[in-house]
Design an enzyme around this catalytic site. Structure first.
Site, PDB file in Angstrom:
ATOM      1  N   ASP A  67      25.229  60.855  17.605  1.00 10.96           N
ATOM      2  CA  ASP A  67      25.149  61.183  19.029  1.00 10.96           C
ATOM      3  C   ASP A  67      24.317  62.452  19.235  1.00 10.96           C
ATOM      4  O   ASP A  67      24.701  63.343  19.988  1.00 10.96           O
ATOM      5  CB  ASP A  67      26.568  61.349  19.597  1.00 10.96           C
ATOM      6  CG  ASP A  67      26.615  61.207  21.119  1.00 10.96           C
ATOM      7  OD1 ASP A  67      25.634  60.701  21.705  1.00 10.96           O
ATOM      8  OD2 ASP A  67      27.632  61.599  21.717  1.00 10.96           O
ATOM      9  N   LYS A 127      38.638  71.933  23.578  1.00  9.29           N
ATOM     10  CA  LYS A 127      38.189  70.592  23.981  1.00  9.29           C
ATOM     11  C   LYS A 127      39.413  69.701  24.147  1.00  9.29           C
ATOM     12  O   LYS A 127      40.235  69.595  23.229  1.00  9.29           O
ATOM     13  CB  LYS A 127      37.244  70.040  22.900  1.00  9.29           C
ATOM     14  CG  LYS A 127      36.675  68.666  23.212  1.00  9.29           C
ATOM     15  CD  LYS A 127      35.535  68.325  22.259  1.00  9.29           C
ATOM     16  CE  LYS A 127      34.949  66.957  22.580  1.00  9.29           C
ATOM     17  NZ  LYS A 127      33.727  66.671  21.826  1.00  9.29           N
ATOM     18  N   VAL A 165      35.533  70.336  27.984  1.00  6.54           N
ATOM     19  CA  VAL A 165      35.618  71.541  27.156  1.00  6.54           C
ATOM     20  C   VAL A 165      35.817  72.746  28.072  1.00  6.54           C
ATOM     21  O   VAL A 165      35.085  72.917  29.057  1.00  6.54           O
ATOM     22  CB  VAL A 165      34.350  71.709  26.290  1.00  6.54           C
ATOM     23  CG1 VAL A 165      34.457  72.964  25.432  1.00  6.54           C
ATOM     24  CG2 VAL A 165      34.145  70.486  25.404  1.00  6.54           C
ATOM     25  N   ARG A 171      31.418  68.917  30.093  1.00  2.28           N
ATOM     26  CA  ARG A 171      32.115  67.660  29.814  1.00  2.28           C
ATOM     27  C   ARG A 171      31.109  66.626  29.388  1.00  2.28           C
ATOM     28  O   ARG A 171      29.959  66.640  29.792  1.00  2.28           O
ATOM     29  CB  ARG A 171      32.910  67.185  31.024  1.00  2.28           C
ATOM     30  CG  ARG A 171      32.121  67.067  32.307  1.00  2.28           C
ATOM     31  CD  ARG A 171      32.962  66.513  33.431  1.00  2.28           C
ATOM     32  NE  ARG A 171      33.978  67.437  33.891  1.00  2.28           N
ATOM     33  CZ  ARG A 171      35.180  67.061  34.336  1.00  2.28           C
ATOM     34  NH1 ARG A 171      35.507  65.790  34.359  1.00  2.28           N
ATOM     35  NH2 ARG A 171      36.041  67.961  34.766  1.00  2.28           N
ATOM     36  N   GLY A 172      31.546  65.731  28.530  1.00  2.00           N
ATOM     37  CA  GLY A 172      30.686  64.648  28.079  1.00  2.00           C
ATOM     38  C   GLY A 172      31.375  63.343  28.405  1.00  2.00           C
ATOM     39  O   GLY A 172      32.017  63.207  29.445  1.00  2.00           O
TER      40      GLY A 172
END
Ligand SMILES: Nc1ncnc2c1ncn2[C@@H]1O[C@H](COP(=O)(O)OP(=O)(O)O)[C@@H](O)[C@H]1O
Ligand SMILES: [Mg+2]
Length: 341
Positions: A142, A48, A33, A27-28
């Site tokens: 990113d 996702k 995901v 996970r972000g």
């Protein structure tokens, strides 16, 4: 369709848009995901899902929808192929190729600094993916270890296959975006280019700066700037000279410092013309180290058969690899402050 409940573990076993959720992969900032089974084709995918707390936020919804379009538009061996994207019962999803491997954040946390040839091989593949995005006038914005997936490569000449992922923040070149847009900085500031901090237009050279921060970390175990608080970190990106990698690692010649410093230049015009130009210069500067040499321990991973992974095989059914204690850091590694994902 069985409706997933809110909260991560509640989704395991749920069916979303024809995919059965099997386990969490990572996970972000704004998504989780999962490893999931495509029930129509019987293959394993990475699914996702936009985190439930953001599904009612229009800025996050449109960014998530844009992510799949951007990633799908770039057909490149080092960019994760997107299969489909959509919304099912209020859940926004992206189904993509499942990468059987580790993200670079996890790999660095486990291995510490990488052998120079492995760091260079990873850098070349990332640079190639980024240049492909830049050729389409897209800036990833990113680039960080958590958005890099490392799978086992096809043979001993290519021990790793690297994917750049997470185009959630990607924008057209020269967009003016600073800290004001919703969720711009949900994660770490360790890799952010000075012009983004200053709110100046960004282009591919901002990604080059972030890539250089990532390369720095793969070589010495930490990004170039480590500061006690976020404001000091922002200041350092804008004004402080980066440290010399050669000072921390004697197998890296001083010429490599010059290359990294150019990619980390405060002014985009002072950087290299492309990410590959930067990485090739670095490769030239490390001389003998080259691209051949030991790979990080990816032995517990299955080689990627074609892109991503063998879709007929399901890693979830494999036994867990034995847990081994992390190796002792080498003497030159120095103190390492671990950054958040
Ligand atoms: N295609 C994939 N295959 C395997 N794992 C993945 C895949 N995509 C993402 N992951 C894992 O999920 C994590 C979060 O994914 P990411 O796309 O970066 O989400 P976020 O937008 O929330 O940051 C990654 O760091 C990685 O560990
Ligand atoms: Mg991410």
């Amino acid at each position: 369709m069985s409706r997933p409940s809110e909260g991560a573990s509640g989704l395991i076993g749920a069916e979303i848009a024809g995919y059965r959720v099997e386990r969490e992969l990572g996970r972000g900032g704004m998504a989780v995901v999962y490893c999931a089974k495509d029930l129509r084709l019987g293959r394993t995918v990475a699914l996702k899902l936009l985190a439930p707390e953001y599904t009612r936020n229009e800025a996050f919804r449109s960014r998530f929808a844009q992510e799949s379009r951007v990633a799908a538009a770039i057909d490149h061996p080092n960019i994760v192929p997107v299969f489909e994207a959509g919304e099912a019962d209020g859940v926004l999803y992206i189904a993509m190729c499942f990468v059987s491997g580790l993200d670079l954040r996890a790999l660095l946390d486990r291995e510490g600094p990488l052998p120079v040839p492995a760091a260079l091989r990873i850098a070349v593949q990332l640079a190639s993916a980024l240049d492909a995005a830049h050729a389409r006038d897209l800036v990833h914005r990113d680039v960080k270890p958590g958005n890099v997936l490392v799978a086992k490569g096809i043979d001993s000449d290519h021990p790793e296959h690297v994917y750049l992922t997470d185009f959630g923040l990607a924008k057209k070149s020269l967009s003016l975006t600073g800290f004001t847009t919703a969720g711009e900085f949900v994660g770490t500031l360790d890799y952010v280019a000075p012009e983004r901090i200053a709110g100046r237009p960004v282009d591919g050279r901002s990604d080059q700066y972030s890539l250089a921060c990532v390369v720095h970390e793969t070589l010495v175990g930490a990004p170039p700037f480590r500061r006690a608080d976020q404001l000091e970190l922002l200041w350092a990106h804008q004004y402080d000279p980066p440290p010399a990698v050669s000072g921390e690692r004697p197998d890296i010649p001083a010429d490599a410092d010059e290359v990294l410093h150019r990619a980390l230049a405060k002014i985009p015009d002072d950087r290299y013309g492309s990410c590959l130009e930067f990485v090739m210069a670095l490769r030239g500067a490390v001389g003998g180290a080259g691209l051949r040499g030991p790979a990080p321990a990816l032995a517990d991973l299955r080689p990627a058969a074609g892109p991503c992974a063998d879709p007929g095989l399901d890693r979830a059914e494999e036994p867990e690899p034995p847990h081994e204690p992390p190796p002792e850091p080498p003497g030159w590694a120095g103190p390492v402050l671990r950054a958040p994902r």
